[in-house]
Design an enzyme around this catalytic site. Structure first.
Site, PDB file in Angstrom:
ATOM      1  N   ALA A 205      33.220  35.254  42.615  1.00 55.17           N
ATOM      2  CA  ALA A 205      32.277  35.272  41.498  1.00 55.17           C
ATOM      3  C   ALA A 205      31.224  36.373  41.560  1.00 55.17           C
ATOM      4  CB  ALA A 205      31.579  33.919  41.389  1.00 55.17           C
ATOM      5  N   PRO A 207      29.067  39.641  41.426  1.00 52.73           N
ATOM      6  CA  PRO A 207      27.627  39.332  41.328  1.00 52.73           C
ATOM      7  C   PRO A 207      27.257  38.277  40.299  1.00 52.73           C
ATOM      8  CG  PRO A 207      28.097  41.346  40.146  1.00 52.73           C
ATOM      9  CD  PRO A 207      29.395  40.931  40.768  1.00 52.73           C
ATOM     10  N   GLY A 208      28.222  37.764  39.523  1.00 53.98           N
ATOM     11  CA  GLY A 208      27.937  36.608  38.689  1.00 53.98           C
ATOM     12  C   GLY A 208      27.902  36.826  37.194  1.00 53.98           C
ATOM     13  N   SER A 209      28.251  38.009  36.693  1.00 53.57           N
ATOM     14  CA  SER A 209      28.188  38.239  35.247  1.00 53.57           C
ATOM     15  C   SER A 209      29.223  37.401  34.503  1.00 53.57           C
ATOM     16  CB  SER A 209      28.384  39.725  34.937  1.00 53.57           C
ATOM     17  OG  SER A 209      29.607  40.199  35.464  1.00 53.57           O
ATOM     18  N   LYS A 210      30.451  37.324  35.042  1.00 53.20           N
ATOM     19  CA  LYS A 210      31.476  36.501  34.398  1.00 53.20           C
ATOM     20  C   LYS A 210      31.136  35.022  34.527  1.00 53.20           C
ATOM     21  CE  LYS A 210      35.138  39.834  35.476  1.00 53.20           C
ATOM     22  NZ  LYS A 210      34.310  40.679  36.378  1.00 53.20           N
ATOM     23  N   ASP A 236      32.076  32.794  46.437  1.00 48.21           N
ATOM     24  CA  ASP A 236      32.302  34.130  46.967  1.00 48.21           C
ATOM     25  C   ASP A 236      32.424  34.033  48.480  1.00 48.21           C
ATOM     26  OD1 ASP A 236      32.136  37.082  45.740  1.00 48.21           O
ATOM     27  OD2 ASP A 236      31.408  37.126  47.811  1.00 48.21           O
ATOM     28  N   ASP A 263      36.154  31.573  51.933  1.00 49.21           N
ATOM     29  CA  ASP A 263      37.291  32.452  51.726  1.00 49.21           C
ATOM     30  C   ASP A 263      38.171  31.817  50.655  1.00 49.21           C
ATOM     31  OD1 ASP A 263      39.679  33.867  51.830  1.00 49.21           O
ATOM     32  OD2 ASP A 263      39.565  34.188  53.988  1.00 49.21           O
ATOM     33  N   ASP A 290      39.249  36.877  39.696  1.00 47.70           N
ATOM     34  CA  ASP A 290      38.909  38.299  39.573  1.00 47.70           C
ATOM     35  C   ASP A 290      38.843  38.839  40.997  1.00 47.70           C
ATOM     36  OD1 ASP A 290      38.173  40.611  38.050  1.00 47.70           O
ATOM     37  OD2 ASP A 290      36.127  40.338  38.764  1.00 47.70           O
ATOM     38  N   CYS A 343      40.017  45.358  38.490  1.00 50.01           N
ATOM     39  CA  CYS A 343      39.508  46.595  37.876  1.00 50.01           C
ATOM     40  C   CYS A 343      40.273  47.780  38.451  1.00 50.01           C
ATOM     41  CB  CYS A 343      38.008  46.743  38.087  1.00 50.01           C
ATOM     42  SG  CYS A 343      37.461  46.566  39.787  1.00 50.01           S
TER      43      CYS A 343
END
Length: 853
Positions: A205, A207-210, A236, A263, A290, A343
């Protein structure tokens, strides 16, 4: 004079080069960004040319094959032109923002960025200014509340013309109304189609934007209820990154988030959802994977990737990505959805992982095409074939040799020698020009020829001295000013180019030598039969030049049945305690093919953590790493002594009988400093099921009570969670009109004489302690968070117990309400602080805990 002239000459040379580079760009490219990145990597270029990245072009709403070399070259040029410009800024208006406030923000946005602007950009490197056109802000049609600018974040932050817009962005971001997020990063949560009642897991997750995007949906409080039904687990593997993520999510002040550190490959499947009977499997309605990746899709915001890119990163991460995704699939409910995203543009990290997930699921998973639901999204279909390449042994050996201490020292000596010779040459040229100003043209020309000859001799001599000086091309890094597009696009020529750049091609897994342990069978393309069954065209590839974004890959899976007999057999083995510990501790590099069983963990949660989990911990008695440095304690029921005090607190604040006391938890006993309100869904489905014994808990819930020595009952209510307990408050909650609410919000400390007579009479008899103020019209809609926590002092004054960020957000809401109802207001401090100073001197020294949180 000489030094000054030399600087001027260098500036002129830079100007000429700059103008030549800008002239080579098209008008649209120049508009996009003034930061033109002269970066290039021959290995990356050769790799993606051979993979066929430029084999399709956009024609209307479809993508068609490039039939000629010219069409492929044009497609490549568009791609290269895009990734060499800085990424434009983008952000979202939160979908949880009430309509009234949302409309106000959109109007402000239209004023600040809704028109075309001209700004003057100064290029400090060439000491020249030029005019830049900024296009009006555009809505991202496939993202609810999404906006994209035509300018990058750096320009917004630094240019004085955009300073007002930048301040607006900061204020609304801190207030939680908007989230600054890359455009393609917004796609996975939209693809998941999250609903308010869903249980959602974000496996990687930070840095948390999603996560924030998902939280806006599951935080919705249904009509007639007092808390959300859904929740999101934000996980995370790095506990420090997870801890930092809490700050990003705290803007939402929602109890519907549970932040953990584990993990992702070993995230626990709780016993109740382990599919022992072959029917039920998985807790989560939606799972977002992600995963960590090589990140070459982020070239536009991370230019350093140009220098560091190599194929080995994708090969090393493939197994990790696969294991995380398989674990995510196992945690997904039957009928639920899992989104896999990266990405990266590399098929080894994208389609290869998707294919292996489908193979391993034995028909339990299928791909879903979301394009019909997002018609404005421009995305390319997934690939059905690709090349498996690896750096050759010779390239690896050369790289190792070039990075040896001896070669590093040799390169350093070479650079110093060249620098010294260039400096001497420049001084010699400057001295001659200063002393020979009156020499004839002929003599001047002879002198110039002589100087050039000497310089050339020096350069030739230097090259003869050390012909082993390493070049950038040998390291996979080309000269930044030299591009070598393919002469033709014949596959044999492209393969030859790849081999020249140190790549080795493997057509089948049988060709891979045993000396390459990180090469796996799952990296190779699917068979013709698998291509027909997998429907890889449903995957979505976003390339930078299609929507002026970064590169991204998204795939949506639907789980149609439990993951199969092999998983159930593995779970039965674990129940009997007979599983193999070697499978549990197997590393990513040493695993030939991660099976579904490899992703299941021990019943007692004692599997080996990765270095990211363990590096912050200390050694426990059982030999496992224990994290103790971040205060990551589990949530527990307050002890008996605290609960006895809590009964007094219930009476003091007049809580109603239906107040959920069992959802009040703490992280330490006895005499806890903070009491939290935990969402019922999180408590029942996670905490009560024992998940805290198997993961590291970072944060959850909202603070509702804080220890305070000046309160009669030892605790006071807290602004962060007031909206969750306000529906149950009886004695110390007051509904006030707009003007009184503004007075309370605008002043840190003031006399009660400044309040209306009605409100003044209500709070005069109050004993010392905290109380809540609710804006009239919102007393039955606490989800809008139009509440303030105040402190009744011993004297005839009150203090505001609200943080600056929350004040700014509240002011934005009040402006919208005032505009709609034509109400005059004033947020100024005026002279009230001086008026109440004498009365409050004593009270402000009572306790630092009474101040802003």
């Amino acid at each position: 004079m000489g030094k000054r002239w030399n600087r001027k000459r260098k500036v002129e040379e830079r100007k000429e080069k700059y103008e030549a580079k800008r002239a080579a760009l098209g008008d649209e490219d120049r508009k996009r960004s003034e930061f033109f990145m002269q970066a290039y990597n021959v290995r990356m270029n050769a790799y993606y040319n051979l993979q066929g990245l430029h084999d399709y072009r956009r024609e209307g709403t479809n993508f068609v094959p490039c039939l000629t070399d010219e069409e492929k070259s044009q497609e490549r040029d568009r791609f290269v032109s895009s990734i060499r410009t800085v990424l434009p800024a983008s952000f979202r208006l939160g979908v949880d923002t009430p309509t009234l406030f949302r409309d106000k923000l959109q109007k402000e946005l239209e004023v600040l960025a809704g028109k075309k602007m001209e700004i003057e950009i100064e290029e400090t490197d060439i000491m020249k200014k030029h005019t830049r056109i900024i296009e009006p802000i555009q809505k991202i049609k496939f993202i609810p509340g999404g906006y994209q600018l035509s300018v990058d974040r750096r320009t917004i932050r630094r240019h004085p013309t955009l300073s007002e817009f930048h301040e607006w962005l900061k204020i609304q971001t801190f207030a939680g109304f908007i989230t600054r997020q890359e455009t393609v990063s917004m796609i996975p949560p939209v693809v998941l189609s999250v609903e308010p009642h869903h249980a959602v897991l974000d496996m990687c997750a930070a840095p948390g934007s999603k996560t924030s995007q998902i939280l806006e949906i599951v935080s919705e409080i249904p009509s007639g209820e007092n808390e959300p039904n859904g929740f999101v687990v934000a996980n995370d593997s790095d506990s420090k990154r997870a801890f930092m993520m809490v700050n990003n999510l705290r803007r939402k002040n929602s109890p519907a988030v549970y932040v953990t550190s584990k993990d992702a490959r070993f995230y626990p499947q709780l016993k109740e959802y382990k599919n022992i009977d072959g029917k039920n499997e998985g807790l989560f309605d939606r799972v977002l994977c992600d995963v960590p990746c090589s990140g070459d899709g982020t070239l536009r915001k991370n230019p350093g990737i140009w220098k560091t890119w190599n194929q080995s990163g994708a090969l090393a991460l493939h197994a990790l990505q696969l294991q995380i995704a398989l674990k995510g699939a196992a945690l997904t409910k039957v009928g639920g959805y899992m989104c896999y995203s990266t990405c990266s543009m590399n098929p080894i990290e994208n389609e290869a992982v998707v294919c292996e997930i489908l193979r391993a699921s034995n028909g339990a998973l299928e791909l879903v095409d979301k394009r019909p639901d997002m018609p404005d999204l421009i995305s390319r279909p997934g690939w059905t074939s690709w090349k498996v390449l690896r750096s050759s042994k010779k390239a690896d050996k050369n790289k190792k040799k070039k990075n040896s201490p001896k070669m590093i020292q040799k390169r350093k000596e070479w650079e110093e020698k060249n620098k010294k010779e260039n400096s001497n040459s420049n001084e010699e040229n400057t001295a001659k020009e200063n002393t020979n100003e009156n020499i004839t043209d002929k003599d001047s020309n002879e002198s110039t020829v002589e100087t050039e000859t000497k310089t050339k001799v020096k350069e030739d001599t230097a090259m003869d001295i050390d012909k082993t000086a390493p070049t950038k091309e040998e390291d996979g890094k080309a000269d930044s000013n030299v591009e070598k597009p393919p002469i033709n696009w014949d596959e044999k020529e492209l393969l030859e180019d790849a081999k020249k750049n140190g790549f080795e091609l493997f057509n089948t897994f049988d060709e891979v030598p045993s000396t390459y342990p990180n090469m796996r069978k799952s990296m190779f393309p699917p068979s013709p039969e698998e291509v027909e069954n997998f429907h890889l065209d449903r995957c979505m590839r976003c390339l930078p030049h299609d929507m002026d974004t970064g590169g991204f890959f998204i795939t949506l899976f639907r789980k149609t049945k439990p993951m199969g007999k092999q998983v159930r057999d593995k779970q039965a083995e674990k129940k009997e305690g007979t599983e193999n510990n070697e499978e549990k501790n197997e590393s990513v590099e040493d695993t030939e093919k991660p099976s579904r069983g490899d992703n299941e963990e021990e019943e007692n949660g004692e599997e080996t953590k990765t270095h990211a989990d363990a590096k912050n911990g200390k050694q426990g008695k059982d030999g496992k790493k224990k994290q103790t440095d971040l205060g990551n304690l589990p949530f527990i029921i307050p002890d008996t002594e605290t609960m006895d005090k809590f009964d007094e607190l219930v009476n003091f604040y007049g809580f109603s009988p239906d107040f959920p006391k069992d959802q009040i938890m703490t992280r330490s006993n006895p005499n806890p400093k903070v009491l939290y309100f935990i969402a019922k869904s999180i408590k029942e489905k996670l905490i009560d099921q024992g998940i805290q014994d198997r993961i590291t808990v970072i944060n959850s819930g909202v603070k509702v009570f804080e220890r305070n020595k000046d309160s009669e009952v030892g605790y006071r209510i807290v602004q962060e969670g007031i909206h969750m307990i306000a529906p149950f408050l009886g004695k110390r909650k007051f509904v006030v009109d707009f003007q009184d609410f503004v007075r309370c919000l605008s002043r840190e400390s003031f006399s009660i004489d400044l309040l209306s007579e009605t409100f003044k009479k209500e709070i005069e008899p109050l004993p010392v302690g905290a109380f809540a103020v609710v804006l009239e019209g919102y007393e039955n809609d606490h989800g809008k968070k139009m509440l303030l926590v105040m402190w009744r002092c011993r004297s005839a004054s009150v203090n505001r117990l609200v943080g600056k960020t929350e004040i700014d957000g509240m002011k934005s809401k009040l402006r919208a309400i005032a505009e709609l109802n034509n109400i005059e207001y004033n947020f100024g401090e005026e002279d009230t602080k001086e008026t109440a100073k004498e009365e409050n001197d004593k009270d402000t020294k009572e306790s630092p805990e009474e101040k802003i949180e």
